[in-house]
Scaffold this active site. Structure first.
Site, PDB file in Angstrom:
ATOM      1  N   ARG A  70     -39.491   4.312  18.729  1.00 51.78           N
ATOM      2  CA  ARG A  70     -39.674   4.473  17.293  1.00 51.78           C
ATOM      3  C   ARG A  70     -41.121   4.186  16.890  1.00 51.78           C
ATOM      4  O   ARG A  70     -41.617   4.735  15.896  1.00 51.78           O
ATOM      5  CB  ARG A  70     -38.695   3.616  16.489  1.00 51.78           C
ATOM      6  CG  ARG A  70     -38.548   4.077  15.051  1.00 51.78           C
ATOM      7  CD  ARG A  70     -37.462   3.343  14.288  1.00 51.78           C
ATOM      8  NE  ARG A  70     -36.163   4.001  14.292  1.00 51.78           N
ATOM      9  CZ  ARG A  70     -35.777   4.967  13.461  1.00 51.78           C
ATOM     10  NH1 ARG A  70     -36.616   5.435  12.551  1.00 51.78           N
ATOM     11  NH2 ARG A  70     -34.585   5.482  13.522  1.00 51.78           N
ATOM     12  N   GLU A 118     -34.164  -0.187   6.107  1.00 52.82           N
ATOM     13  CA  GLU A 118     -35.403  -0.553   6.773  1.00 52.82           C
ATOM     14  C   GLU A 118     -36.684  -0.145   6.047  1.00 52.82           C
ATOM     15  O   GLU A 118     -37.657  -0.909   6.042  1.00 52.82           O
ATOM     16  CB  GLU A 118     -35.425   0.057   8.187  1.00 52.82           C
ATOM     17  CG  GLU A 118     -34.417  -0.579   9.122  1.00 52.82           C
ATOM     18  CD  GLU A 118     -34.243   0.232  10.390  1.00 52.82           C
ATOM     19  OE1 GLU A 118     -34.755  -0.187  11.425  1.00 52.82           O
ATOM     20  OE2 GLU A 118     -33.595   1.300  10.328  1.00 52.82           O
TER      21      GLU A 118
END
Lengths: 752, 468
Positions: free
Chosen positions: A304, A705
């Site tokens: 990520r 997030e």
């Protein structure tokens, strides 16, 4: 709609792991963690500990009936150390006693010796030694080497971000007890019930069907209980299985901080190239991720980082390489943002460096390079962008000209204090990057009295997912929320769950609830059509009434359910959802991994006390891309909470390991998270509402997030204030910007 | 036997008085609304209210039950979240629910108890005081903004109180249940503690340090409870001398009219020291005997040249605080001696005093470096000086050379520069989790500048802030 748990939460009546009434004969477990970070075990003498009254048994790896392995992505993590220890706090033995106090006292009597092996805590050193957890990965678009040749401006540097302790206020814990036929039931404070179930089955050498994992709620998770809740549950399960007694383990805070992994620290190199119009033409980055002693989730975190290495900007030529480095720290793990923040920080540092060298505000470079719809990410997906919409709206809504004028005016007028301002645009991809994990199931029962029970794979940890699940069911059925109960997350009811993570929990589980409810609805509408002798297409349910062509009939929801039951129509449904459209080719590092992206912009203003090196955050003003928020109270809470967590990571939260790999910031007295005084004085959140179709549940984009990354803006605002005081400051791109770094930066002298 | 009231119930227990109140509440009484977050007073999840009759009034303060000995509950009213629950949500709970001020919910009962306790206090309500009441509570989910909104809503409600008694108003406004009106009378009926008669080895004040350091030892220890001894309490003034009992707490100082009068910035200093809950428990003498090199009140009183009366089993003696420290955590004091009294000369109107502290988090944190400076003035001339600094050596340091250097001088830019040079020779900071050596040296120099800038606004600030 407010959080459905707020009634019991505020009255202290919500039940967490340590609040579950214990059964008679319950035993208490405590782990003996290695006192050294790396070594070969030469002695493990349990005699004195075993001799203590109340100590029931002490288990080592030799007692494990199945596999001594809990690694999720890579099988490189034993539950209990065998010959070697790889980090300080690595579990070596499991003490089980009649009370917590006895177990803790017995741990101190274990006699352990190890011959030392070299301790590595620095990821760059690990990489040089070839100590990697997985093979390095590189994302590429265009040809950065070639593009640099035509760049007018090229800047290079190093950017570093420290780790972050999750500091869920409820520590890790589990409570297991044996049930008949050798099965185990475990209450676990985990974000990943299936991970607990799978690894416990492996360790015990039984089938997954023999392990029931039940999760009511967590007192915070933030990623720290995604994979790292597993071992504590297995310790309890193992002891319960072998002793045939209930076993509980609720960690002391210092055990938790010492033995569990944190956000991965990164040290990174960057090189950025711009043309004469400040367009970023080329970008190269090398990320050295501190993975700790085992892979845990670090390989996925690393991935990520690469996905978000260009943040909210379009860069046509990118080469980004990432190393997951094996060190002698506790295995680092998921933490809200999951590598994304670490990647974004580096390009923000690169832009800040370019801006400082060019003598322009960073915002000039940021704005000119924002992603637009149709731009390609380095991994091949084509952007559907709200980046410019958020940026522009923030500018006008918050009147950026007056903010800048106020900051400039203040800085001219004041000597002791300086203000700094920064922009932080974000772009965050929603989906698990491992495509197969993007599936979820929900079990919906409509009981014969019209009340409804909903089970999903989602774990409630404060993010309000249960409230959202309830909203989905209430909306589809058009009934009062009071008719619906969202049950605990349980592996007997919902199988093969993905962890509650990646901001995708409400999306994928919500869609599964939607599917289950719609299928039941279709069946009961058929029943209504038959009773009313109308075409099914005319039948709907609104506010607990059966309607024909939108007009209420005499039949109520409860009557309809009763009629369906009498007609032997199924009132239960198991809904399955798999996110469509997404795919990723690991060989090419290209694909369409995300269902969609979330965008936003934060403007941060801070004041630095130039005498003391301390600072206050005056304001953070956000425009955030919500799609269409399905719950503004919960979603606002996620923005505020995520932002403040990000600010903590960028300012006061400093993890300190010594050279021997011992955690020095090992308690709340030495590791500080934001308190009520340290949050932004003003925090404004504007909802950018869009009507574009997306794959989010009810078009309400994921919100868990992304807001954490707005916190990065605080680092750069502080840096700008330091530069306003001392333009020659050498203050590094090294987060967190603790008061120490700020003071040293303020008074850095080029003569030194 | 110990006797106290827990919520609406009279308690008589023969359990170990060294057990923490938290363990008693959760595991003996099964009241699980009080949560465990850290067991060292740094998160506030275990906050309870402690009610006692002071000067004829029933007064409630907050405390972290993880650091409070069961024995210190003797004769008091202990209130957990269960004890403030009414039919439906109380007004504070309602505000939290409406504002979304609870997410995972684990810290929530602690916040609710802290803010409800604030609603029961008689001081003039203000938003900032409401926030201060929750400054020892840590929330990891909400980012506090929703909690601020809830506090704002509650403040508005409290502003309608006018002159009504706080408890009465809180009951009428559905903030607390009606049984609170019976507590004062019931507390007066509580029997005295029946002493076990064993020789007590451990002296215990508020417990905020002992229970962090020696939690396991304290539970089974024979304890001499000092906290509520009348002889050890109270702050008084005789001439220019302030006299404090050894069990005086940080909160007592914060509330003291004597301190308020003589330390104009008292509120700012107090805010830098721990949290509301801890200040209600932590004694000044405990701060001294803890011997932490960065004890805030130790630094404060070192500058003021406080004098101690030590009382042992056989004798009493006087000792300057400056002579208490022999080395790292080594005291010029025997095990059986306690600090009975603390005396110091109050600063006069023309004198100067300043306390400074910097840490990673401004509030509820341990200092990287702290410092205090006391200057007794005769016109422009310094006639007496006390400079102290914490975090720059093995003991909380009084800096005799630096202090002596100031005597007879008038304040100037040059003087401050010279002083900082002397300080750098006099201190010996080490690198640790609270900062590197070079940072601590620079920071102390900055804090000393801060002392003078606050005391003498005419000093050329720009020159003092110049980069070397």
């Amino acid at each position: 709609m407010r959080n459905i748990d707020s009634y019991t939460h505020t009255r202290g009546e919500s039940v967490y792991l340590d609040d579950i009434p214990v059964l008679d004969g319950t035993l208490y477990a405590t782990v003996y963690g290695s006192p050294v970070a790396h070594g070969k075990i030469t002695k493990l003498d349990l005699t004195a500990a075993l001799a203590m009254p109340g100590v029931v048994r002490i288990f080592t790896y030799k007692d494990i009936p199945g596999k001594n392995q809990i690694g999720g992505i890579v099988p490189d993590e034993p539950l209990l150390a065998e010959d070697e220890v790889h980090f300080n706090g690595m579990p070596v033995a499991l003490v089980v006693a009649t009370s917590v106090e006895i177990a803790q006292a017995a741990v101190k009597k274990i006699n352990f010796e190890a011959s030392p092996l070299p301790v590595i805590t620095d990821p760059r050193v690990a990489q040089q030694n070839g100590s990697l957890l997985v093979s390095p990965r590189t994302f590429r678009i265009g040809d950065s080497a070639e593009a640099f040749k035509s760049c007018k401006y090229i800047y290079e540097g190093i950017a570093e971000t420290n780790g972050q302790e999750h500091l869920y206020i409820e520590t890790q814990g589990a409570y297991a007890y044996p049930v008949e036929h050798g099965n185990i039931r475990v209450y676990s404070s985990t974000q990943g019930p299936t991970a607990v179930q799978r690894h416990m089955a492996d360790v015990l050498g039984v089938g997954m069907h023999q392990v029931e994992v039940d999760v009511t709620r967590l007192g915070g998770g933030f990623g720290g209980k995604e994979d790292q809740a597993t071992s504590w549950a297995i310790f309890c399960g193992l002891a319960a299985y072998l002793l045939k007694k209930p076993v509980k383990y609720s960690l002391h805070r210092m055990e938790d901080m010492r033995m569990t992994g944190k956000r991965n620290p990164y040290s990174s190199d960057f090189k950025i190239g711009l043309d004469e119009n400040y367009k970023i033409k080329a970008y190269e980055a090398t990320f050295y991720q501190n993975g700790g002693a085992a892979a845990d989730l670090s390989p996925a975190v690393l991935e990520r980082t690469l996905f978000h290495c260009t943040n909210s900007y379009f860069v046509p030529n990118v080469t980004a390489t990432a190393y997951s480095c094996k060190t002698n720290l506790p295995p680092n793990t998921a933490f809200r943002g999951f590598g994304g923040p670490q990647g974004m920080f580096v390009i923000e540092a690169a832009i800040a460096k370019a801006a400082e060298q060019l003598g322009v505000p960073a915002s000039v470079i940021q704005e000119r390079n924002l992603l637009h719809t149709g731009n390609e990410f380095p991994y091949g997906q084509i952007a559907v962008s709200e980046a410019a919409a958020c940026w522009t709206k923030a500018n006008t809504l918050y009147n950026i000209d007056s903010i800048k004028a106020e900051v400039d005016g203040f800085n001219t007028a004041h000597k002791l204090y300086k203000k700094g301002v920064s922009y932080m645009p974000i772009c965050f991809g929603i989906s698990f990057t491992k495509t197969l994990m993007n599936q979820a199931r929900a079990l919906v029962h409509v009981y014969m009295d019209g009340s409804i029970g909903v089970s999903t794979g989602a774990v409630e940890m404060g993010q309000g997912v249960n409230t959202k699940m309830l909203q989905v069911a209430a909306t589809i059925f058009s009934v009062s929320p009071s008719l619906i109960k969202v049950y605990s997350t349980n592996t007997y009811r919902i199988a093969n769950t993905s962890p509650s993570a990646a901001s995708a929990t409400a999306d994928i589980n919500g869609k599964a609830v939607q599917i289950a409810c719609e299928n039941i609805l279709a069946r009961i509408r058929e029943v209504a059509a038959s009773i009313l002798q109308e075409e099914i297409g005319k039948i709907s349910i609104k506010d607990e009434k059966v309607c024909v062509d939108g007009k209420p009939s005499a039949i109520s929801w409860k009557e309809l359910i009763s009629a369906a039951y009498v007609r032997r129509v199924s009132l239960s449904e198991h809904g399955h959802y798999a996110t469509p459209e997404i795919h990723f080719d690991l060989a090419k590092e290209k694909g369409h991994p995300f269902a969609y992206h979330v965008y936003g912009t934060a403007i941060t203003t801070v004041t630095v006390d130039c005498l003391r090196g301390t600072y206050e955050i005056d304001a953070v003003q956000v425009v955030h891309d919500f799609g269409t928020s399905m719950n503004t109270i919960i979603d606002r809470g996620q923005i505020e909470g995520g932002l403040v967590q990000g600010i903590g990571w960028m300012t006061m939260e400093e993890i300190v390991f010594d050279k021997e790999g011992r955690l020095r910031s090992n308690a709340l007295s030495t590791y500080k998270v934001p308190d009520i005084y340290s949050v932004p004085k003003r925090l404004e959140v504007d909802f950018l509402e869009t009507d574009k179709d997306n794959l989010a549940i009810f078009r309400s984009k994921a919100v868990g997030e992304p807001p954490l990354m707005y916190g990065i803006g605080t680092f750069f605002a502080i840096r700008n204030a330091v530069k306003a005081f001392n333009p020659n400051s050498n203050i590094d791109f090294s987060a967190p910007a603790t008061p120490e770094k700020v003071l040293m930066g303020l008074y850095h002298s080029t003569n030194e | 036997m110990l006797y106290f009231i827990l919520n609406d119930k009279e308690i008589a227990t023969s359990l170990q008085p060294g057990m923490t109140l938290l363990d008693f509440i959760r595991y003996q009484q099964k009241l699980t609304g009080t949560k465990i977050g850290c067991r060292e007073g740094d998160c506030g999840a275990c906050t309870v209210l402690v009610g006692e009759i002071k000067d004829g009034e029933l007064v409630y303060t907050s405390a972290t039950s993880c650091l409070m000995a069961l024995g210190n509950a003797q004769g008091k009213h202990i209130v957990t979240v269960e004890g403030i629950n009414i039919e439906g949500l109380n007004a504070v709970q309602q505000a939290f629910a409406e504002e979304g001020a609870t997410q995972c919910g684990f810290c929530t009962p602690g916040f609710i108890v802290s803010l409800t306790g604030y609603c029961m206090r008689s001081e003039t309500p203000s938003y900032h005081r409401a926030i201060d009441a929750m400054n020892g509570n840590i929330c990891r989910c909400t980012g506090y903004k929703s909690i601020e909104r809830a506090a704002n809503a509650i403040t508005q409600k409290l502003e309608e109180r006018n002159n009504q008694p706080a408890l009465q108003f809180a009951i009428e406004q559905k903030m607390i249940p009606a049984y609170f009106l019976t507590i004062k009378e019931r507390l007066q009926q509580i029997p005295q503690q029946e002493s076990s008669g064993t020789l007590a080895a451990k002296k215990l004040g508020g417990g905020t340090d002992l229970y962090v350091q020696q939690h396991d030892v304290m539970e089974h220890a024979a304890i001499d409870f000092l906290f509520d001894k009348i002889a050890l309490n109270g702050i008084s003034q005789e001439g220019n001398t302030c006299k404090m009992g050894g069990a005086v707490t940080a909160a007592d100082i914060s509330d003291s009219p004597i301190f308020k009068k003589h330390f104009k910035q008292l509120d700012e200093y107090i805010k830098l020291v721990s949290s509301t809950q801890i200040r209600n428990m932590a004694t000044i003498a405990g701060n001294f005997t803890n011997a932490s090199p960065i004890g805030d009140f130790t630094i404060f009183f070192l500058a003021l040249d406080a004098q101690l009366t030590l009382s042992g089993s056989s004798q009493k003696r006087q000792l300057p605080l400056r002579d208490l420290y022999l080395g790292y955590k080594q005291l010029n004091k025997t095990e059986d001696e306690i600090i009975e009294n603390i005396n110091f000369e109050l600063p006069g109107d023309d004198d100067h005093f300043s306390f400074e502290k910097v840490c990673k988090r401004t509030n509820l944190d341990i200092a990287s470096v702290n410092s205090a400076l006391y200057l007794k003035m005769n016109g422009d001339t310094i006639v007496k000086a006390g400079l102290s600094a914490g975090g720059v050596g093995p003991i909380p340091a009084y800096l005799p050379k630096s202090s002596a250097y100031l005597i007879g001088q008038t304040v100037s830019f040059e003087l401050i520069n010279e002083l900082i040079g002397i300080i750098q020779i006099e201190i010996s900071p080490i690198s640790d989790v609270r900062g590197t050596e070079s940072y601590k040296r620079l920071l102390l120099a900055q804090l000393v500048k801060a002392h003078f800038i606050k005391m003498f606004p005419a000093i050329p600030v720009e020159k003092l802030l110049s980069i070397a």
